[in-house]
Design a protein around this motif. Sequence first.
Motif, PDB file in Angstrom:
ATOM      1  N   PHE A  28      41.916 -51.863 -24.665  1.00 12.09           N
ATOM      2  CA  PHE A  28      41.291 -52.776 -24.424  1.00 12.09           C
ATOM      3  C   PHE A  28      41.602 -54.272 -24.428  1.00 12.09           C
ATOM      4  O   PHE A  28      40.950 -55.306 -23.829  1.00 12.09           O
ATOM      5  CB  PHE A  28      39.750 -52.763 -24.936  1.00 12.09           C
ATOM      6  CG  PHE A  28      38.550 -51.368 -24.834  1.00 12.09           C
ATOM      7  CD1 PHE A  28      38.580 -51.684 -23.214  1.00 12.09           C
ATOM      8  CD2 PHE A  28      38.347 -50.512 -25.335  1.00 12.09           C
ATOM      9  CE1 PHE A  28      37.809 -51.098 -22.903  1.00 12.09           C
ATOM     10  CE2 PHE A  28      37.753 -49.050 -24.804  1.00 12.09           C
ATOM     11  CZ  PHE A  28      37.600 -49.852 -23.563  1.00 12.09           C
ATOM     12  N   VAL A  29      42.319 -54.307 -25.424  1.00 15.49           N
ATOM     13  CA  VAL A  29      43.119 -55.794 -25.606  1.00 15.49           C
ATOM     14  C   VAL A  29      43.556 -56.246 -23.820  1.00 15.49           C
ATOM     15  O   VAL A  29      43.619 -57.021 -23.526  1.00 15.49           O
ATOM     16  CB  VAL A  29      44.443 -56.503 -26.832  1.00 15.49           C
ATOM     17  CG1 VAL A  29      44.921 -57.369 -26.369  1.00 15.49           C
ATOM     18  CG2 VAL A  29      43.170 -55.777 -28.253  1.00 15.49           C
ATOM     19  N   SER A  30      44.464 -54.767 -23.978  1.00 11.24           N
ATOM     20  CA  SER A  30      45.604 -55.449 -22.010  1.00 11.24           C
ATOM     21  C   SER A  30      43.995 -55.473 -21.707  1.00 11.24           C
ATOM     22  O   SER A  30      44.652 -56.429 -20.502  1.00 11.24           O
ATOM     23  CB  SER A  30      45.910 -54.216 -22.077  1.00 11.24           C
ATOM     24  OG  SER A  30      47.278 -54.276 -22.662  1.00 11.24           O
ATOM     25  N   THR A  31      42.814 -54.699 -21.619  1.00  5.68           N
ATOM     26  CA  THR A  31      41.837 -54.394 -20.417  1.00  5.68           C
ATOM     27  C   THR A  31      41.319 -55.866 -20.417  1.00  5.68           C
ATOM     28  O   THR A  31      40.947 -56.616 -19.340  1.00  5.68           O
ATOM     29  CB  THR A  31      40.848 -53.538 -21.159  1.00  5.68           C
ATOM     30  OG1 THR A  31      41.099 -52.154 -21.081  1.00  5.68           O
ATOM     31  CG2 THR A  31      39.166 -54.035 -20.253  1.00  5.68           C
ATOM     32  N   ALA A  32      41.482 -56.929 -21.375  1.00  5.92           N
ATOM     33  CA  ALA A  32      41.382 -57.974 -21.152  1.00  5.92           C
ATOM     34  C   ALA A  32      41.187 -59.043 -20.448  1.00  5.92           C
ATOM     35  O   ALA A  32      41.735 -59.933 -19.909  1.00  5.92           O
ATOM     36  CB  ALA A  32      40.574 -58.633 -23.121  1.00  5.92           C
ATOM     37  N   VAL A  33      43.052 -59.081 -20.850  1.00  2.00           N
ATOM     38  CA  VAL A  33      43.633 -59.670 -19.977  1.00  2.00           C
ATOM     39  C   VAL A  33      44.171 -59.017 -18.560  1.00  2.00           C
ATOM     40  O   VAL A  33      44.123 -60.385 -18.008  1.00  2.00           O
ATOM     41  CB  VAL A  33      45.714 -59.098 -20.300  1.00  2.00           C
ATOM     42  CG1 VAL A  33      46.723 -60.355 -19.904  1.00  2.00           C
ATOM     43  CG2 VAL A  33      45.381 -59.413 -22.408  1.00  2.00           C
ATOM     44  N   GLY A  34      43.795 -57.654 -18.801  1.00  2.00           N
ATOM     45  CA  GLY A  34      43.474 -57.234 -16.851  1.00  2.00           C
ATOM     46  C   GLY A  34      42.974 -58.223 -16.458  1.00  2.00           C
ATOM     47  O   GLY A  34      42.357 -58.745 -15.180  1.00  2.00           O
ATOM     48  N   ALA A  35      40.828 -58.489 -17.486  1.00  2.00           N
ATOM     49  CA  ALA A  35      39.701 -58.676 -16.564  1.00  2.00           C
ATOM     50  C   ALA A  35      40.203 -60.146 -16.304  1.00  2.00           C
ATOM     51  O   ALA A  35      39.781 -60.887 -15.561  1.00  2.00           O
ATOM     52  CB  ALA A  35      38.624 -58.577 -17.777  1.00  2.00           C
ATOM     53  N   GLY A  36      40.791 -61.537 -17.474  1.00  2.00           N
ATOM     54  CA  GLY A  36      41.219 -62.591 -17.210  1.00  2.00           C
ATOM     55  C   GLY A  36      41.633 -62.693 -15.816  1.00  2.00           C
ATOM     56  O   GLY A  36      41.681 -63.650 -14.820  1.00  2.00           O
ATOM     57  N   MET A  37      43.054 -62.094 -15.823  1.00  2.00           N
ATOM     58  CA  MET A  37      43.734 -61.999 -14.627  1.00  2.00           C
ATOM     59  C   MET A  37      43.079 -61.289 -13.048  1.00  2.00           C
ATOM     60  O   MET A  37      43.614 -62.191 -12.655  1.00  2.00           O
ATOM     61  CB  MET A  37      45.347 -60.861 -14.954  1.00  2.00           C
ATOM     62  CG  MET A  37      45.997 -61.704 -15.935  1.00  2.00           C
ATOM     63  SD  MET A  37      47.112 -60.585 -16.013  1.00  2.00           S
ATOM     64  CE  MET A  37      48.306 -60.720 -14.662  1.00  2.00           C
ATOM     65  N   LEU A  38      42.295 -60.546 -13.374  1.00  2.00           N
ATOM     66  CA  LEU A  38      41.855 -60.495 -12.216  1.00  2.00           C
ATOM     67  C   LEU A  38      40.388 -61.236 -11.776  1.00  2.00           C
ATOM     68  O   LEU A  38      40.891 -61.554 -10.480  1.00  2.00           O
ATOM     69  CB  LEU A  38      40.677 -58.925 -12.425  1.00  2.00           C
ATOM     70  CG  LEU A  38      39.851 -58.606 -11.428  1.00  2.00           C
ATOM     71  CD1 LEU A  38      41.145 -57.802 -10.210  1.00  2.00           C
ATOM     72  CD2 LEU A  38      38.799 -57.311 -11.503  1.00  2.00           C
ATOM     73  N   ILE A  39      40.309 -62.276 -13.108  1.00  2.00           N
ATOM     74  CA  ILE A  39      39.262 -63.223 -12.005  1.00  2.00           C
ATOM     75  C   ILE A  39      40.363 -64.606 -11.293  1.00  2.00           C
ATOM     76  O   ILE A  39      39.932 -65.065 -11.014  1.00  2.00           O
ATOM     77  CB  ILE A  39      38.389 -63.504 -13.230  1.00  2.00           C
ATOM     78  CG1 ILE A  39      36.647 -62.667 -13.582  1.00  2.00           C
ATOM     79  CG2 ILE A  39      36.954 -64.643 -12.668  1.00  2.00           C
ATOM     80  CD1 ILE A  39      36.920 -63.270 -14.847  1.00  2.00           C
ATOM     81  N   GLY A  40      41.402 -64.551 -12.484  1.00  2.00           N
ATOM     82  CA  GLY A  40      42.033 -65.299 -11.446  1.00  2.00           C
ATOM     83  C   GLY A  40      43.559 -65.163 -10.673  1.00  2.00           C
ATOM     84  O   GLY A  40      43.340 -66.288  -9.740  1.00  2.00           O
ATOM     85  N   ALA A  41      42.630 -63.702 -10.356  1.00  3.48           N
ATOM     86  CA  ALA A  41      43.904 -63.355  -8.475  1.00  3.48           C
ATOM     87  C   ALA A  41      42.977 -64.487  -7.856  1.00  3.48           C
ATOM     88  O   ALA A  41      43.030 -64.376  -6.630  1.00  3.48           O
ATOM     89  CB  ALA A  41      43.829 -61.885  -9.082  1.00  3.48           C
ATOM     90  N   VAL A  42      41.470 -64.358  -7.516  1.00  5.95           N
ATOM     91  CA  VAL A  42      40.422 -64.018  -7.265  1.00  5.95           C
ATOM     92  C   VAL A  42      40.098 -65.885  -7.104  1.00  5.95           C
ATOM     93  O   VAL A  42      40.532 -66.530  -5.210  1.00  5.95           O
ATOM     94  CB  VAL A  42      38.879 -64.361  -7.609  1.00  5.95           C
ATOM     95  CG1 VAL A  42      38.252 -64.818  -5.942  1.00  5.95           C
ATOM     96  CG2 VAL A  42      38.889 -62.122  -7.524  1.00  5.95           C
ATOM     97  N   ILE A  43      40.609 -66.701  -7.742  1.00  4.32           N
ATOM     98  CA  ILE A  43      41.171 -67.944  -7.853  1.00  4.32           C
ATOM     99  C   ILE A  43      41.904 -68.399  -7.788  1.00  4.32           C
ATOM    100  O   ILE A  43      42.492 -69.406  -6.508  1.00  4.32           O
ATOM    101  CB  ILE A  43      40.819 -68.509  -9.004  1.00  4.32           C
ATOM    102  CG1 ILE A  43      39.096 -68.101 -10.121  1.00  4.32           C
ATOM    103  CG2 ILE A  43      41.190 -70.230  -8.822  1.00  4.32           C
ATOM    104  CD1 ILE A  43      39.056 -68.904 -11.220  1.00  4.32           C
ATOM    105  N   ALA A  44      43.293 -67.274  -7.402  1.00  2.38           N
ATOM    106  CA  ALA A  44      44.949 -67.701  -6.720  1.00  2.38           C
ATOM    107  C   ALA A  44      44.156 -67.377  -4.904  1.00  2.38           C
ATOM    108  O   ALA A  44      45.383 -68.012  -4.581  1.00  2.38           O
ATOM    109  CB  ALA A  44      45.921 -66.353  -7.612  1.00  2.38           C
TER     110      ALA A  44
END
Length: 429
Positions: free
Chosen positions: A277-293
């Motif tokens: 779930f630590v990597s999941t947290a990173v992935g959640a941040g990156m998923l939100i970040g990908a929408v922004i990107a």
Amino acid sequence: MNGIDNSISPARATHASLWRNPQYRAWFTADTASAIGLAMKGFAISLVAFSLTKSLPTAGWLTTASLIAAQTADVFGGTLVDRHRRKRLIILNAICGTVLWGAVFALLASGLLTFPMFAVVIVVASTINGLLGNATNAMLRSIIPTSDYPKAQSLNQGRDSVISLAGSPLGGVLYAFGAWVPFAVASIMYAIAGISAGMLHVDEHVRSAIRRDDGERDARGSFVDDFVAGWRWTLRRRTLMAMNAIAALLNFGVNGIFEAVQLQLVGSGVDSVRIGFVSTAVGAGMLIGAVIAARVCDRLAVGTGLVVMSVAALATLAPMIVSHAYPVMLVSSLLCGLPVPTINALLMGFIFAKVPTDMQGRVDSSSNLICMLPTMFCSAIAGSLLPAIGFRATVTLFLAALAANVAIVLAMPAVRSIPAADHWNEAEL
């Protein structure tokens, strides 16, 4: 783009045009399957190593050995990729992944796997991936126009975020069911990647000549000639070298902290699902970040994005000095992932646009070596320091690298002034 109503998204039109391209769909499927396979086996390596040896330093050094093997092979892999048909290399890499991870699965399931056998497979697989792995990214230049690359990269970042979001907890669940299961899934994913790559029908423009420094095209040279030409091209680009140095510090600091987090949890006896779930947290941040990107990567200046990423990495991971409680790790990991897709799309898009097609593999491999050289030792450093000086002191070491990076970025106007995508033709690499 300036002057266009964002309610009619140019990103949406570009994404639609990408998905209408059957070659891009086949490429994306192959790349995605490989990424899933990488996530499955990557999550389980340190857990299996620790279960076989009961030693954090040994588990850390195995990860470091795999990175050293991959990066050493990657030094020559870029030249290999530029000299041969990239489709064939993608398929060969997929076949090797299918066989090697299938062997680990079979040995683990039968109870016959020993640590020396496991270490040999890890190093061999990393070496092969280092030699052939660049072929996928290098081939993209033959599939889509340069103008579509920032959006394609934002799609890739979103895909990678989903894999991080779901892959690590899924890997944890699969590992809890049986240590062999993640490797079986990895083997299947590499097989899918090979089949998808086989569906590609692209004119790769395989080089029959080399672009020399004087701009003329001479007869095809030897492997050594091509290898030297690639390094010469990279080392003479001051802005590229500065970006590589900055990326090296960022990679060392961020990856070092996450290696420390994972090994700390492994050594503390935390179950595999919670570690995932630590990597999941990173992935959640990156998923939100990908929408922004997807919305900003056409308009945001590369230099501005690099400053934001450098400051954000330091600020979001600093709380781990105060506390190594599990919730703090999760929140810091999520926040750290937010700016990653945007800066990756900007940096990779800028380099992609400025590097000639026949140099993509070599520049990628030489830049990767520079960017990843310190990072290769993150796991070994974290595994060795944790038992000796503890979690907080280990994290402080890696945060110092991130602080030094912020100072360097702010002190380099040539990097901070790199413009947005519509002015890349005016910028020097």
